[in-house]
Scaffold this active site. Structure first.
Site, short mmCIF file in Angstrom:
data_model
loop_
_atom_site.label_atom_id
_atom_site.label_comp_id
_atom_site.label_asym_id
_atom_site.label_seq_id
_atom_site.Cartn_x
_atom_site.Cartn_y
_atom_site.Cartn_z
N HIS A 7 0.86 -1.18 0.00
CA HIS A 7 0.00 0.00 0.00
C HIS A 7 0.89 1.23 0.00
O HIS A 7 2.01 1.20 0.51
CB HIS A 7 -0.88 -0.04 1.26
CG HIS A 7 -1.97 0.97 1.31
ND1 HIS A 7 -1.74 2.29 1.65
CD2 HIS A 7 -3.31 0.86 1.11
CE1 HIS A 7 -2.89 2.95 1.65
NE2 HIS A 7 -3.85 2.11 1.32
N ASP B 107 2.87 -4.14 8.08
CA ASP B 107 1.58 -3.50 7.85
C ASP B 107 0.51 -4.55 8.06
O ASP B 107 0.32 -5.45 7.25
CB ASP B 107 1.54 -2.95 6.42
CG ASP B 107 0.16 -2.42 6.02
OD1 ASP B 107 -0.79 -2.54 6.81
OD2 ASP B 107 0.05 -1.93 4.87
N GLN C 139 -4.71 -5.40 6.90
CA GLN C 139 -5.62 -6.40 6.32
C GLN C 139 -5.53 -7.76 7.02
O GLN C 139 -6.22 -8.69 6.62
CB GLN C 139 -5.31 -6.58 4.83
CG GLN C 139 -5.43 -5.32 4.01
CD GLN C 139 -6.85 -4.80 3.91
OE1 GLN C 139 -7.81 -5.53 4.14
NE2 GLN C 139 -7.00 -3.53 3.58
N LYS D 221 -10.98 -1.02 10.11
CA LYS D 221 -11.13 -2.22 9.29
C LYS D 221 -11.53 -3.45 10.13
O LYS D 221 -11.71 -4.53 9.59
CB LYS D 221 -9.83 -2.50 8.54
CG LYS D 221 -9.43 -1.40 7.56
CD LYS D 221 -8.14 -1.73 6.84
CE LYS D 221 -7.62 -0.54 6.04
NZ LYS D 221 -8.46 -0.19 4.90
N CYS E 214 -4.73 2.46 -3.79
CA CYS E 214 -3.51 2.99 -3.16
C CYS E 214 -2.34 2.03 -3.34
O CYS E 214 -1.55 1.79 -2.41
CB CYS E 214 -3.74 3.29 -1.68
SG CYS E 214 -4.95 4.58 -1.38
#
Length: 407
Positions: A121, A198, A201, A224, A361
């Site tokens: 991302h 990261d 997700q 999220k 993104c």
């Protein structure tokens, strides 16, 4: 999992869009919020609204207890060893920037390497571009396989003794690729570097144990995973957080302020300058309780079944391109051949089906895929196979609508 009962906890899903029942397939962008989260935020504003850590009055004490209670819930949720390692931020982007600015720029020098992947991302690319430009370090990329995965052999060939930082997504927001973080962490540490993950997700969809993964920094967002927008978390190993400089300065994060110098509070508060995101943190704590009650392993298995079902069903559609590996997270990214993804998403929206369209993104990854944009359907605990069936029907209608391009 009782999907019907879970769906009833999400009031936003009980509506029609363009005359059709809402089918929400955009949870990778932001998830919907369950009633316990909505009620927790509402209760704070109705009953406990006050600043934290400052006043000794009752409202201030209640607000502080709830705010710090949420930190403990997050600590347990990701199995951090101490609440001092749980920094509340505005989200994944802010968390990664804290590391890139507060840690990397203090440590890097010419000749050092930062290693990332083309699937990242933008929030896990641009901060490292800026850190490299500011310090003279070199930015390197682990190559992708044809299916959008990386191999440990390529990791070993890319990471060297000059690599100081490896920054990588746990789960790709476009391909759904699930990266082997523990093994990559081992390779990074063997070469004397640190790994920044990261987790935007991954944390909403699977059990994440930061100690087991042996990650040095781990970033994720609340919105999220059923929590409010504007709240996120940066986890870090304590010794590394101690070495990281604050990025924001002002009230709340100080210990003593003199006319010409100041000192900072201890962890985690030295990173939380100003009035913190109190309601957001309380909402995040409620989201953690909600997900924990359902069980992260149950959510993971549910999402995996939906992803597999979606892959199976979408593969029956002619003239469709699906991107990413077979083993994936809770999303499917695709294009109907010769139909712009924005057109696809517009037709689906007319059927009440919400999907994402664009570059997500991830423009370097779009270039690698040789497309300008894609459509993405992403799933969460409130979705069902019926939602995917609706998606397939909507895509068939899209093909019919643009039928001339397939002639």
């Amino acid at each position: 999992m009782d999907i019907k009962a879970i769906r009833e906890m999400f009031p936003i899903l009980n509506q029609e869009v363009n005359g059709n029942p809402l089918v929400y397939l955009d949870s990778s962008a932001t998830s919907q919020k369950p009633l316990p989260v909505i009620e927790a935020v509402d209760e704070y504003y109705r009953m406990d609204n006050s600043n934290v850590h400052r006043g000794v009055h009752t409202l201030g004490t209640r607000a502080t207890d709830k705010y710090e209670g949420a930190r403990e819930k997050v600590r347990a949720f990701i199995n951090a060893e101490s609440t001092a390692q749980v920094i509340f931020t505005r989200g994944t982007t802010t968390s990664i920037n804290y590391v890139a600015y507060g840690y990397a720029r203090q440590k890097l020098q010419p000749g050092d390497e930062i290693v990332i992947t083309p699937m990242e991302h933008h929030s896990n690319i641009i901060p490292w571009q800026q850190a490299a430009a500011a310090t003279g370090a070199t930015l390197k990329y682990i190559p992708l396989q044809d299916d959008g995965t990386i191999t440990l052999e390529d990791v070993r060939n890319t990471v060297t003794e000059n690599t100081k930082i490896v920054a990588i997504t746990h789960v790709s927001n476009v391909l759904g690729t699930i990266n082997p973080i523990k093994e990559i962490a081992d390779i990074t540490h063997d070469n004397g570097g640190i790994i920044v993950v990261d987790g935007a997700q991954s944390v909403p969809h699977m059990k994440v144990d930061v100690v087991e993964l042996d990650c040095d920094f781990y970033a994720f967002s609340g919105h999220k995973m059923g929590a409010p927008t504007g709240i996120g978390v940066l986890y870090g190993k304590k010794e590394l957080l101690e070495e990281t400089e604050p990025v924001e300065f002002g009230g709340e994060m100080i210990d003593f302020v003199n006319l010409y110098d100041s000192t900072w509070k201890e962890l985690p508060w030295k990173f939380e300058g100003g009035t913190p995101i109190i309601a957001g943190a309380i909402g995040l704590g409620a989201a953690v309780d909600f997900l924990s009650d359902i069980g992260m392993n149950n959510i993971y298995e549910h999402d995996k079944r939906l992803a597999n079902y979606a892959m199976e069903k979408l593969n029956t559609i002619e003239n469709i391109s699906i991107y990413g590996p077979n083993e994936r997270g809770a999303l499917v990214t695709f294009n109907l051949d010769d139909v712009h993804p924005h057109d696809t998403a517009t037709v689906l929206d007319s059927e009440g089906i919400a999907v994402r369209a664009g570059h997500h993104c991830a423009q370097p990854l779009m270039k690698w895929l040789n497309v300008a944009a894609t459509a993405r359907a992403s799933f969460y605990l409130y979705n069902s196979v019926e939602d995917i069936d609706a998606l397939v029907d909507g895509l068939l209608k899209t093909k019919e609508y643009f039928g001339n391009v397939f002639e």
